[in-house]
Design an enzyme around this catalytic site. Structure first.
Site, PDB file in Angstrom:
ATOM      1  N   GLY A  23      31.602  55.356  71.979  1.00 10.25           N
ATOM      2  CA  GLY A  23      30.187  55.189  72.343  1.00 10.25           C
ATOM      3  C   GLY A  23      29.837  53.714  72.343  1.00 10.25           C
ATOM      4  O   GLY A  23      29.719  53.096  71.281  1.00 10.25           O
ATOM      5  N   GLY A  25      27.062  52.047  73.296  1.00 15.88           N
ATOM      6  CA  GLY A  25      25.637  51.919  73.601  1.00 15.88           C
ATOM      7  C   GLY A  25      24.946  50.849  72.777  1.00 15.88           C
ATOM      8  O   GLY A  25      25.572  49.869  72.349  1.00 15.88           O
ATOM      9  N   THR A 143      22.988  59.199  64.607  1.00 10.65           N
ATOM     10  CA  THR A 143      22.042  59.896  63.722  1.00 10.65           C
ATOM     11  C   THR A 143      22.192  61.393  63.966  1.00 10.65           C
ATOM     12  O   THR A 143      22.079  61.849  65.110  1.00 10.65           O
ATOM     13  CB  THR A 143      20.612  59.442  64.043  1.00 10.65           C
ATOM     14  OG1 THR A 143      20.569  58.015  63.914  1.00 10.65           O
ATOM     15  CG2 THR A 143      19.603  60.075  63.111  1.00 10.65           C
ATOM     16  N   ASN A 235      13.567  56.986  59.297  1.00  6.37           N
ATOM     17  CA  ASN A 235      12.844  56.903  60.565  1.00  6.37           C
ATOM     18  C   ASN A 235      11.517  57.649  60.502  1.00  6.37           C
ATOM     19  O   ASN A 235      10.507  57.187  61.039  1.00  6.37           O
ATOM     20  CB  ASN A 235      13.705  57.445  61.715  1.00  6.37           C
ATOM     21  CG  ASN A 235      14.594  56.362  62.294  1.00  6.37           C
ATOM     22  OD1 ASN A 235      14.568  55.221  61.834  1.00  6.37           O
ATOM     23  ND2 ASN A 235      15.387  56.705  63.285  1.00  6.37           N
ATOM     24  N   CYS A 287      14.512  56.850  69.316  1.00  2.00           N
ATOM     25  CA  CYS A 287      14.863  57.581  68.082  1.00  2.00           C
ATOM     26  C   CYS A 287      13.719  58.199  67.280  1.00  2.00           C
ATOM     27  O   CYS A 287      13.881  59.310  66.780  1.00  2.00           O
ATOM     28  CB  CYS A 287      15.682  56.681  67.190  1.00  2.00           C
ATOM     29  SG  CYS A 287      17.269  56.301  67.954  1.00  2.00           S
TER      30      CYS A 287
HETATM   31  P1  NAD Z   1      23.301  55.097  73.903  1.00  2.18           P
HETATM   32  O1  NAD Z   1      22.904  56.199  74.794  1.00  2.18           O
HETATM   33  O2  NAD Z   1      22.880  53.708  74.203  1.00  2.18           O
HETATM   34  O3  NAD Z   1      24.905  55.062  73.769  1.00  2.18           O
HETATM   35  C1  NAD Z   1      25.693  56.195  73.586  1.00  2.18           C
HETATM   36  C2  NAD Z   1      26.966  56.022  74.405  1.00  2.18           C
HETATM   37  O4  NAD Z   1      27.861  57.096  74.100  1.00  2.18           O
HETATM   38  C3  NAD Z   1      26.745  56.075  75.921  1.00  2.18           C
HETATM   39  O5  NAD Z   1      27.194  54.879  76.521  1.00  2.18           O
HETATM   40  C4  NAD Z   1      27.561  57.295  76.378  1.00  2.18           C
HETATM   41  O6  NAD Z   1      28.169  57.126  77.653  1.00  2.18           O
HETATM   42  C5  NAD Z   1      28.603  57.383  75.278  1.00  2.18           C
HETATM   43  N1  NAD Z   1      29.225  58.704  75.156  1.00  2.18           N
HETATM   44  C6  NAD Z   1      28.631  59.924  75.158  1.00  2.18           C
HETATM   45  N2  NAD Z   1      29.560  60.883  75.013  1.00  2.18           N
HETATM   46  C7  NAD Z   1      30.773  60.275  74.920  1.00  2.18           C
HETATM   47  C8  NAD Z   1      32.098  60.742  74.741  1.00  2.18           C
HETATM   48  N3  NAD Z   1      32.377  62.036  74.618  1.00  2.18           N
HETATM   49  N4  NAD Z   1      33.091  59.835  74.701  1.00  2.18           N
HETATM   50  C9  NAD Z   1      32.827  58.515  74.830  1.00  2.18           C
HETATM   51  N5  NAD Z   1      31.581  58.009  74.980  1.00  2.18           N
HETATM   52  C10 NAD Z   1      30.562  58.874  75.015  1.00  2.18           C
HETATM   53  O7  NAD Z   1      22.818  55.522  72.446  1.00  2.18           O
HETATM   54  P2  NAD Z   1      22.466  54.558  71.214  1.00  2.18           P
HETATM   55  O8  NAD Z   1      21.074  54.050  71.352  1.00  2.18           O
HETATM   56  O9  NAD Z   1      23.576  53.585  70.993  1.00  2.18           O
HETATM   57  O10 NAD Z   1      22.440  55.625  70.023  1.00  2.18           O
HETATM   58  C11 NAD Z   1      23.625  56.202  69.551  1.00  2.18           C
HETATM   59  C12 NAD Z   1      23.314  56.921  68.247  1.00  2.18           C
HETATM   60  O11 NAD Z   1      22.864  55.978  67.274  1.00  2.18           O
HETATM   61  C13 NAD Z   1      22.203  57.977  68.357  1.00  2.18           C
HETATM   62  O12 NAD Z   1      22.520  59.045  67.501  1.00  2.18           O
HETATM   63  C14 NAD Z   1      20.979  57.251  67.834  1.00  2.18           C
HETATM   64  O13 NAD Z   1      20.048  58.128  67.251  1.00  2.18           O
HETATM   65  C15 NAD Z   1      21.567  56.351  66.771  1.00  2.18           C
HETATM   66  N6  NAD Z   1      20.815  55.110  66.505  1.00  2.18           N
HETATM   67  C16 NAD Z   1      20.298  54.378  67.545  1.00  2.18           C
HETATM   68  C17 NAD Z   1      19.633  53.182  67.271  1.00  2.18           C
HETATM   69  C18 NAD Z   1      19.051  52.331  68.382  1.00  2.18           C
HETATM   70  O14 NAD Z   1      18.382  51.358  68.071  1.00  2.18           O
HETATM   71  N7  NAD Z   1      19.255  52.640  69.650  1.00  2.18           N
HETATM   72  C19 NAD Z   1      19.529  52.718  65.946  1.00  2.18           C
HETATM   73  C20 NAD Z   1      20.090  53.479  64.929  1.00  2.18           C
HETATM   74  C21 NAD Z   1      20.743  54.674  65.213  1.00  2.18           C
HETATM   75  C1  UGA Z   2      13.729  52.066  64.651  1.00  2.80           C
HETATM   76  C2  UGA Z   2      13.889  51.715  63.176  1.00  2.80           C
HETATM   77  O1  UGA Z   2      13.066  50.591  62.872  1.00  2.80           O
HETATM   78  C3  UGA Z   2      15.347  51.384  62.854  1.00  2.80           C
HETATM   79  O2  UGA Z   2      15.489  51.152  61.460  1.00  2.80           O
HETATM   80  C4  UGA Z   2      16.228  52.553  63.278  1.00  2.80           C
HETATM   81  O3  UGA Z   2      17.588  52.239  63.041  1.00  2.80           O
HETATM   82  C5  UGA Z   2      16.022  52.842  64.753  1.00  2.80           C
HETATM   83  O4  UGA Z   2      14.615  53.132  64.991  1.00  2.80           O
HETATM   84  C6  UGA Z   2      16.777  54.031  65.243  1.00  2.80           C
HETATM   85  O5  UGA Z   2      17.178  54.885  64.480  1.00  2.80           O
HETATM   86  O6  UGA Z   2      16.902  54.081  66.459  1.00  2.80           O
HETATM   87  P1  UGA Z   2      13.497  50.704  66.915  1.00  2.80           P
HETATM   88  O7  UGA Z   2      13.026  51.999  67.460  1.00  2.80           O
HETATM   89  O8  UGA Z   2      14.556  49.972  67.636  1.00  2.80           O
HETATM   90  O9  UGA Z   2      14.035  50.914  65.416  1.00  2.80           O
HETATM   91  O10 UGA Z   2      12.256  49.703  66.789  1.00  2.80           O
HETATM   92  P2  UGA Z   2      11.018  49.590  65.776  1.00  2.80           P
HETATM   93  O11 UGA Z   2      10.822  48.176  65.444  1.00  2.80           O
HETATM   94  O12 UGA Z   2      11.143  50.526  64.639  1.00  2.80           O
HETATM   95  O13 UGA Z   2       9.793  50.041  66.693  1.00  2.80           O
HETATM   96  C7  UGA Z   2       9.640  51.380  67.106  1.00  2.80           C
HETATM   97  C8  UGA Z   2       8.322  51.542  67.810  1.00  2.80           C
HETATM   98  O14 UGA Z   2       7.226  51.432  66.904  1.00  2.80           O
HETATM   99  C9  UGA Z   2       8.065  50.496  68.897  1.00  2.80           C
HETATM  100  O15 UGA Z   2       7.470  51.107  70.012  1.00  2.80           O
HETATM  101  C10 UGA Z   2       7.104  49.533  68.224  1.00  2.80           C
HETATM  102  O16 UGA Z   2       6.308  48.827  69.131  1.00  2.80           O
HETATM  103  C11 UGA Z   2       6.279  50.496  67.390  1.00  2.80           C
HETATM  104  N1  UGA Z   2       5.606  49.853  66.232  1.00  2.80           N
HETATM  105  C12 UGA Z   2       6.339  49.263  65.264  1.00  2.80           C
HETATM  106  C13 UGA Z   2       4.226  49.906  66.145  1.00  2.80           C
HETATM  107  O17 UGA Z   2       3.544  50.460  67.026  1.00  2.80           O
HETATM  108  N2  UGA Z   2       3.614  49.326  65.065  1.00  2.80           N
HETATM  109  C14 UGA Z   2       4.316  48.733  64.073  1.00  2.80           C
HETATM  110  O18 UGA Z   2       3.695  48.234  63.099  1.00  2.80           O
HETATM  111  C15 UGA Z   2       5.711  48.696  64.176  1.00  2.80           C
END
Ligand code: NAD
Ligand code: UGA
Length: 474
Positions: A23, A25, A143, A235, A287
């Site tokens: 993954g 991403g 997650t 979250n 998320c």
């Molecule tokens: P994303 O969609 O950006 O990336 C996921 C990647 O996985 C994609 O590029 C997809 O093509 C790939 N994928 C899917 N199935 C696959 C497979 N079978 N083999 C190989 N690759 C595969 O997602 P993301 O934002 O990186 O989030 C990934 C996870 O992390 C989610 O569970 C999300 O909840 C969690 N998370 C995201 C954030 C964030 O800020 N985006 C922060 C913390 C946790």
């Molecule tokens: C959030 C969490 O902050 C991360 O810890 C977590 O890992 C991640 O989700 C995840 O699991 O994906 P993210 O969504 O990237 O991170 O960004 P945030 O800074 O949390 O903002 C989320 C949303 O809340 C945004 O739309 C932001 O504008 C809004 N926000 C944030 C508000 O409206 N008010 C605030 O005071 C703070």
């Protein structure tokens, strides 16, 4: 010889650990790049089923925008950081596999709109089972619902081939826009495992990776279920604070209280703290909503309906806040938006990212188009995604890079994203170029409202009294 100075073919080096991430991403790419940057002694390979994404990771134009990311990727790429589509080879060669695939909300069948769609994650587990030729540690980076590790263990032990797998939970807490800072200096790193001898040993191996740059006291360990659940709860708590302050912003607008003042007064209590109390058009991002809905679904499955209802309201208030913002625009502009030009300043779900997943701007743009407004969108990094999000929408929509050009001739400006560049635009010049009466709806409370009012704008902040030239409201 320093590995940082000369790029050597990875075949010539005996790396201490071979680590794979499935993954590539927003999480997989930056997280593995940080480990590669901090630990030249490990070989990091990131694989994905999406060849375009891998191609972009190997190019000058990385697939995601994140401040500071380019530097650490170019530093490590080709040295001990590799991006590839060869998942099978990656699995065979690795000792540790991070799984960082997407886990979106299910859109079909049982639990549609609430539960996590675990199909991508399960495919990965099966592929690991099919390709592995030696024992491995599998790390849940995505997650996941609490108790997912048990399902993963069951799949991994299903063909009786005597290869040993340990499943570890190591959720990621980075936020987009500050990912590199968060990865470099995290508040904590959480590593959960089964409390068995091999489980604890595997946990120790993951802890050892982070010890290379994270202070000992910030690396915490727990049982695997606590680790999985802590991520969902973190979250949920963050989103809950935003919904709490946003709910109060509605009351402020009715009572002449000011949300920024309330926020400050409340946040100065050290027990409460001042973070995540900025009132807004609602939280977005891939998320918060999905993870809370997943929590709600899990609670219902365990028969905990009161708990589920409690958390579901965090999402309901968020929907309410977005709808309220659109109604404010409509009511202020004499209950008709047909043919009026509205410029949306920003489209990303927050500043410093090009990501628009679940951005409140998507909902707001669609509602404005429904009202037959002409919508002009500007954003320094998210215009491409905005085009994709609004593809097929009926109505007048334009995407314009330059904010001054985008606002020219408009009836109203709506601030969607708190990009720094919007704070100091030449609003006098912008006002002169707009149709009168000119409106500003500050969905992020980032502008100087008094100044805008004196320029001539009718100003509608969030959770504060409006400043208009129509009535004596001061
Ligand atoms: P994303 O969609 O950006 O990336 C996921 C990647 O996985 C994609 O590029 C997809 O093509 C790939 N994928 C899917 N199935 C696959 C497979 N079978 N083999 C190989 N690759 C595969 O997602 P993301 O934002 O990186 O989030 C990934 C996870 O992390 C989610 O569970 C999300 O909840 C969690 N998370 C995201 C954030 C964030 O800020 N985006 C922060 C913390 C946790
Ligand atoms: C959030 C969490 O902050 C991360 O810890 C977590 O890992 C991640 O989700 C995840 O699991 O994906 P993210 O969504 O990237 O991170 O960004 P945030 O800074 O949390 O903002 C989320 C949303 O809340 C945004 O739309 C932001 O504008 C809004 N926000 C944030 C508000 O409206 N008010 C605030 O005071 C703070």
């Amino acid at each position: 010889m320093s590995l940082t100075k000369k790029k050597i073919s990875s075949d010539e080096i005996n790396f201490e650990k071979n680590i794979l991430c499935i993954g590539a991403g927003y999480v997989g790419g930056p997280t593995m790049a940080m480990i590669a940057h901090k630990c030249p002694k490990y070989k990091m390979t990131v694989v994905d089923i999406n060849p375009d994404r891998i191609h972009a990771w190997n190019s000058e134009n990385l697939p995601i925008y994140e401040p500071g990311l380019d530097g650490i990727v170019t530093d490590a790429r080709g040295r001990n950081l590799f991006f590839s589509t060869d998942i099978e080879k990656g699995i065979k060669e690795s000792d540790i596999i991070f799984v960082s695939v997407n886990t979106p909300t299910k859109t079909f069948g049982e639990g549609a709109g609430m539960a996590s769609d675990l199909q991508y994650w399960e495919k990965t587990a099966r592929q690991i089972l099919d390709c592995a030729e030696s024992s491995k540690i599998i790390v849940e980076k995505s997650t996941l619902p609490v108790r997912t590790a048990r399902a993963m263990e069951r799949i991994l032990t299903s063909n009786g081939n005597h290869i040993h797998f340990d499943v570890i939970s190591n959720p990621e807490f980075l936020a987009e826009g500050t990912a590199i800072r968060d990865l470099e200096n995290p508040d904590r790193v959480l590593v959960g495992s089964r409390e068995t001898e091999t489980g604890r040993r595997a946990r120790g191996e993951i802890v050892e990776i982070y010890r290379n740059w994270v202070q000992e006291e910030k690396i915490i360990t727990s049982n695997i279920w606590s680790s999985e659940l802590s991520k969902l709860v973190a979250n949920a708590f963050l989103a809950q604070r935003i919904s709490s302050i946003n709910s109060i912003s509605a009351l402020c607008e009715k009572t002449e209280a000011d949300i920024s003042e309330v926020s400050k007064a409340v946040g100065l209590d050290r027990r409460i703290g001042d973070k995540f109390l900025n009132s807004s058009i609602g939280f977005g991002g891939s998320c918060f909503k999905k993870d809370i809905l997943n929590l709600v679904y899990l609670c219902r499955q365990y028969g905990l309906n009161e708990v589920a209802n409690y958390w579901e309201n965090v999402v309901k208030i968020n929907e309410y806040q977005k709808q309220r913002f659109v109604l404010t625009i409509l009511n202020a502009m004499f209950n008709t938006l047909a043919g009026k030009k509205i410029c949306m300043l920003g489209f990303a779900f927050k500043a410093d990212t090009g990501d628009t997943r679940e951005s409140p701007a998507i909902f707001i743009a669609k509602k404005l188009l429904d009202e037959k407004a002409y919508v002009i969108i500007t954003d320094p990094k998210a215009l491409k995604n905005a085009g994709v999000d609004l593809e097929g929408q009926k109505g007048h929509l334009s995407l314009v890079e330059d904010p001054c050009e985008a606002t020219a001739g408009c009836d109203a400006i709506a601030v969607m994203t708190e990009w720094d560049i919007y704070r100091n635009l030449d609003y006098e010049k912008i006002y002169d170029s707009m149709r009168k009466p000119a409106f500003i709806f500050d969905g992020r409370n980032i502008l100087d409202h008094e100044k805008l009012y004196h320029i001539g704008f009718n100003v509608y902040p969030i959770g504060k009294s409006k400043l208009t030239h129509f009535t004596k409201n001061k």
